[in-house]
Write a protein that holds these residues in place. Structure first.
Motif: not given
Length: 566
Positions: A467-489
């Motif tokens: 996650m530190r190496r990723y560029r996050w073009p969607g910024n904090i919103r993308q990070l939040k959505n990524e974590i929200s999706r990952a928690v479901l699994f």
């Protein structure tokens, strides 16, 4: 013309004009620039002014001198550049000679402020040690959270941040220890500060490990009791029964800042300035890419202002066509169309409070003119109405569009811009504040796990690294959505590892045998996508941001298979 520095620390701001030649900065009063705070060494750094410009040199300080988050020995600094002395954020300015002379003398009031003499400053520098900072600035807040918080992850954020901000450390980590995999609950590291060969101070309990790498040999054992205390507080949090006791409201504005607290100097500087701006009624324009936290900053400005007890009304100016947007902004009178009932608009609803105009750069010129009239007259006419209604709202606006280019092109009114942009600020994208990625991830993970009533053990080292190496073009919103999706699994008591991350994020980690050209191509693709998104698909604007010609940008877009956002 002359050079001046502006230094911000604690609740103080120091402005000092630089003379020609060397200007030593340090905590000693005898220096050309005295910054009386314990994170600054007695003779910390020197700024040398010559005909060619300004050179910054570290004088072997304890906490280092950072430029662009990198520890330096000697480097040229430009006007407008930010650097960090110890924990103090410093800005280099260029000022005219007229700006250094008094034009209007402000008479003194009936009181005489107490002067701070050199001895006072020396005493302050000696007495406020890292231990004092931890005890005075952070410990009361941690103890409040210890009684109020229900998860160890959230308390780990507070404890880790306190160690990182107050102690002379290069790295702080708090790690889940319930099995050998060990998830990361908190992680912060000062970039390129060296000291990788220095030993860790590690304190392990049955449930977690607190580890810190101090920046000088021998410091670790001196500060070990603080690390042990941090570990003990986390152990208490694990063993105690959750106490849901309402804490009294704190008057400190610091409690209003978003959680988790940023460790990025630029973001800290922005919120310090926002705190001051919030006290008045000046218009605020927040610029930045989508997902950087513009609405969060707007909310902070409102909550920290004297209007905090009045409404904060938000409207997205890009989400509605012009006619509907104007009806939402100004309201409508009954009978303006068949079946239409009277309703107030956003300006009317925000009277005496704050109105947040999100994506104001997408507003039509005709609507911009009407907005300007409302701001000038402080009243609004509903559509179809003839009676003015009060609209004394403070305006905070935001845009991800290239507002200065739009001013030149005539697609945004200059008179409206000057009305709303008394203080203009640009929030940095997440890829420029990588130090915050770990803690934002842990914060979002703890919140989402609580939402689904599961207990997760943290984030694996490999996942943090990816996650530190990723560029996050969607910024904090993308990070939040990524974590929200990952928690479901995740199942109860599992670790968020790389397998739960999206393939694109996992792919940012260099694989064995991956070519240099492939790595550079991935970085170039992310930079172009981020520039296009920040410019809402405007290729001329994106080319300007990337410092390349428009034809070259088109060739790279085609070669990399990038889709231009509409």
């Amino acid at each position: 013309m002359a050079y001046r520095i502006v230094a911000k620390f604690d609740d103080q701001t120091i402005r000092a004009t630089l003379s020609r030649g060397p200007n030593v900065i340090g905590s000693e009063p005898a220096n050309e620039v005295c910054i009386p705070t314990p994170t600054v060494s007695r003779r910390h750094a020197v700024l040398t002014v010559t005909e060619e410009g300004v050179q910054l040199e570290d004088l072997g300080s304890t906490n280092g001198t950072l430029v662009h988050s990198r520890r330096i020995e000697r480097v040229a600094v430009e006007v407008g550049e930010i650097f960090v002395i110890g924990r103090v954020v410093v800005l280099l300015e260029e000022v005219s000679d007229d700006d250094l002379e008094v034009g209007i003398m402000v008479p003194r009031g009936n009181y005489e402020p107490r002067s701070v003499i050199a001895a006072d400053i020396a005493d302050m520098t000696e007495s406020f040690s890292p231990l004092d900072r931890f005890a005075l600035d952070h410990l009361p807040r941690i103890l409040h959270r210890l009684t109020a918080e229900t998860t160890r992850q959230q308390l780990a954020q507070s404890v880790g941040h306190a160690l990182f901000e107050s102690m002379p450390v290069n790295t702080v980590e708090i790690i889940e220890m319930e099995d050998p995999a060990g998830g990361v609950l908190f992680s912060a590291e000062r970039p390129d500060t060296g000291g990788a060969d220095l030993p860790w101070v590690e304190v392990t309990s049955p449930n977690c490990q607190v580890r810190a790498r101090f920046n000088r040999p021998g410091s670790g054992e001196h500060y070990r009791p603080i690390v042990e205390s941090a570990s003990l507080m986390l152990t208490i949090a694990e063993q105690r029964t959750a106490v849901h006791r309402a804490l009294p409201e704190s008057a400190e504005v610091g409690h209003l800042k978003p959680q988790p607290p940023s460790v990025d100097p630029e973001v800290q500087r922005i919120y310090d300035q926002a705190e001051r701006v919030s006290r008045g009624d000046v218009g605020v324009l927040i610029c930045g890419e989508s997902g950087t936290g513009k609405e969060v900053l707007a909310s902070f400005i409102h909550k920290a202002s004297p209007r905090a007890n009045q409404p904060l009304v938000t409207i997205n100016c890009a989400s509605l066509p012009r006619d509907l947007l104007e009806a939402e902004l100004f309201g409508v009178e009954r009978g303006v169309a068949t079946g239409v009932e009277a309703r107030p608009g956003k300006f009317e609803a925000a009277n005496k409070g704050t109105i947040f105009l999100d994506e104001i750069g997408d507003m039509a010129l005709e609507t911009q003119a009407k907005i300007l009239r409302v701001l000038q007259e402080k009243e609004v006419f509903r559509i179809g109405g003839h009676t003015p209604r009060p609209a004394r709202a403070r305006v905070v606006a935001a845009t991800n569009r290239p507002i200065h280019k739009m001013l030149k092109d005539g697609t945004f009114r200059g008179d409206l811009y000057h009305r709303i942009a008394t203080w203009e600020v640009e929030l940095p994208p997440l890829r420029q504040r990588r130090a915050d990625i770990s803690n934002l991830s842990a914060f979002f993970l703890a919140r989402e796990a609580q939402r689904y009533n599961i207990r997760v053990r943290g984030i694996s080292r490999a996942a943090v690294r990816a996650m530190r190496r990723y560029r996050w073009p969607g910024n904090i919103r993308q990070l939040k959505n990524e974590i929200s999706r990952a928690v479901l699994f995740l199942e109860d008591r599992e670790l968020l590892d790389t397998e739960r991350l999206s393939p694109g994020i996992r792919g940012e980690e260099k694989q064995d045998g991956e070519s240099l050209s492939a790595i550079l191509e991935a970085v170039e693709r992310d930079e172009i996508i981020a520039a296009l998104e920040s410019c809402s698909g405007d290729t001329s604007c994106a080319a300007e941001k990337l410092q390349m010609s428009r034809p070259t940008l088109y060739r790279r877009i085609k070669s990399l298979g990038i889709e231009i956002p509409s």
